[in-house]
Design an enzyme around this catalytic site. Structure first.
Site, mmCIF file in Angstrom:
data_model
loop_
_atom_site.group_PDB
_atom_site.id
_atom_site.type_symbol
_atom_site.label_atom_id
_atom_site.label_comp_id
_atom_site.label_asym_id
_atom_site.label_seq_id
_atom_site.Cartn_x
_atom_site.Cartn_y
_atom_site.Cartn_z
ATOM 1 N N ARG A 56 -8.715 -2.783 -5.797
ATOM 2 C CA ARG A 56 -8.407 -3.645 -6.957
ATOM 3 C C ARG A 56 -7.112 -4.396 -6.823
ATOM 4 O O ARG A 56 -7.027 -5.537 -7.240
ATOM 5 C CB ARG A 56 -8.478 -2.882 -8.276
ATOM 6 N N THR A 57 -6.104 -3.796 -6.236
ATOM 7 C CA THR A 57 -4.823 -4.506 -6.184
ATOM 8 C C THR A 57 -4.968 -5.752 -5.309
ATOM 9 O O THR A 57 -4.541 -6.841 -5.674
ATOM 10 C CB THR A 57 -3.704 -3.581 -5.667
ATOM 11 N N LYS A 85 0.166 -3.906 18.115
ATOM 12 C CA LYS A 85 0.916 -4.066 19.362
ATOM 13 C C LYS A 85 2.338 -3.533 19.229
ATOM 14 O O LYS A 85 3.119 -3.613 20.161
ATOM 15 C CB LYS A 85 0.975 -5.550 19.746
ATOM 16 N N ARG A 106 1.876 -4.255 0.551
ATOM 17 C CA ARG A 106 1.629 -2.823 0.343
ATOM 18 C C ARG A 106 1.856 -2.122 1.668
ATOM 19 O O ARG A 106 1.309 -2.547 2.702
ATOM 20 C CB ARG A 106 0.199 -2.573 -0.140
ATOM 21 N N HIS A 134 5.187 1.234 -7.686
ATOM 22 C CA HIS A 134 4.100 0.257 -7.776
ATOM 23 C C HIS A 134 4.381 -0.564 -9.050
ATOM 24 O O HIS A 134 3.726 -0.396 -10.064
ATOM 25 C CB HIS A 134 2.768 1.014 -7.875
HETATM 26 C C1 NCD Z 1 -3.060 3.196 -7.228
HETATM 27 C C2 NCD Z 1 -2.204 3.109 -5.998
HETATM 28 O O1 NCD Z 1 -2.572 2.463 -5.017
HETATM 29 O O2 NCD Z 1 -1.116 3.670 -6.059
HETATM 30 N N1 NCD Z 1 -4.119 2.300 -7.193
HETATM 31 C C3 NCD Z 1 -3.911 1.051 -7.682
HETATM 32 O O3 NCD Z 1 -3.149 0.266 -7.174
HETATM 33 N N2 NCD Z 1 -4.567 0.738 -8.792
HETATM 34 C C4 NCD Z 1 -3.456 4.561 -7.623
HETATM 35 C C5 NCD Z 1 -4.121 5.460 -6.619
HETATM 36 O O4 NCD Z 1 -4.359 5.103 -5.466
HETATM 37 O O5 NCD Z 1 -4.441 6.579 -7.040
#
Ligand code: NCD
Length: 306
Positions: A56-57, A85, A106, A134
């Site tokens: 989703r992100t 690499k 990320r 996050h």
């Molecule tokens: C979360 C994450 O990646 O920290 N997911 C997200 O971004 N909605 C939560 C998770 O992975 O549990």
């Protein structure tokens, strides 16, 4: 007014209440604005650099860019790129910033987003830095609470599950501490939130810790459920012990206040029984939609389109 143009979004700790309120207000108006002006960020490119899995992100940032009329450069397969690499993050950022006006990152390492922000001339949006933070998730969580409850002030909020490795709850606890909120942290003993985040919140608001949800279940307005973060455990046996520690069922929900809401950053595994999805208290799929709006607002703000 606060300047958002060119700003990094690395940690919630970098934002004041006034700034978070401004983001919420912008998010409120972004849908209408994007309908009237679908080319708000035309000509701008957003690079999406994901070194960890995400559904989703990643998709919500892509969708947000597209709804505002910008371009997406998606690098979500580090295994097919120069990272394989041996290229370091600093070099990757130095290169990618030549192609993009903003970078959404990320990365499994804590401190990665801060490092990237120091290196980059374009804004860095932290979409998850290891088990640390996050921040955009916390902003969309705040927006969800505001939309669904009418205000954030005056509420009792419980964060449940893996508070040690869950980065969303670290950012959310910091964000909520800027509001008049009572915070309950509910986790197994070994997955308690790290002291630095608890102490930070405690400087501003009342924070209580529990191992069971039972004593506070009837009082809370918001129940924020999280997944046990399997991938962060060094020892699989430790995860096996804690898997399934909490389970929210219809029975749990019936004991809550009738107007209380249940949130979850998703993905959920087995911590929420499927029957709960259909109950009116479950707001996690709405939360996903609010996430799209929040990310649209953030992109428009840091790209100086507003
Ligand atoms: C979360 C994450 O990646 O920290 N997911 C997200 O971004 N909605 C939560 C998770 O992975 O549990």
């Amino acid at each position: 007014m606060t300047e958002f143009r060119g700003r990094d979004i690395v940690s919630i700790a970098d934002f004041s209440r006034q700034e978070l309120d401004y983001i919420l207000k912008t998010t409120d108006g972004i849908e209408d604005l994007a309908k009237r002006k679908p080319d708000l960020i035309r000509g701008k490119t957003c690079a999406i650099l994901f070194f960890e899995p995400s559904t989703r992100t990643r998709l919500s940032f892509q969708a947000a860019v597209q709804r505002l009329g910008g371009f997406v450069l998606d690098m979500s397969e580090p295994r097919t790129s120069s990272i394989e690499k041996g290229e370091n993050l600093t070099d990757t950022i130095r290169v990618v910033q030549n192609y993009a006006d903003v970078i959404v990152l990320r990365h499994p390492l804590e401190g990665s987003a801060r490092l990237a922000a120091e290196v980059a001339d374009v804004p860095i949006i932290n979409a998850g830095s290891g088990a640390e933070e996050h921040p955009t998730q916390a902003m969309l969580d705040l927006y969800t609470i505001m939309r669904e409850m009418g205000s954030i002030d005056g509420l009792k909020v419980a964060l449940l599950g893996d508070l040690r490795y869950g980065r969303t709850v670290h950012s959310l606890a910091s964000a909520l501490s800027l509001y008049d909120v009572k915070l309950y942290l509910v986790s197994p003993e070994t997955l308690r939130m790290r002291r630095e985040f608890v102490e930070l919140a405690r400087q501003r608001i009342e924070v209580q810790e529990f191992e069971s949800l039972e004593p506070i279940l009837k009082d809370i307005d918001v129940l924020y459920v999280t997944r046990i973060q399997k991938e962060r455990f060094a020892d699989p046996a430790e995860y096996a012990k804690l898997k399934g520690y909490y389970k929210i069922t219809a029975e749990t929900v019936r004991k809550m206040k009738p107007n209380a809401i249940i949130m979850h950053p998703l993905p959920k595994v087995d911590e929420v029984a499927p029957e709960v999805d259909l109950m009116p208290q479950a707001r996690y799929f709405k939360q996903v939609y609010y996430g799209l709006l929040t990310r649209m607002a953030l992109l428009a703000l840091v790209l100086g389109a507003l």
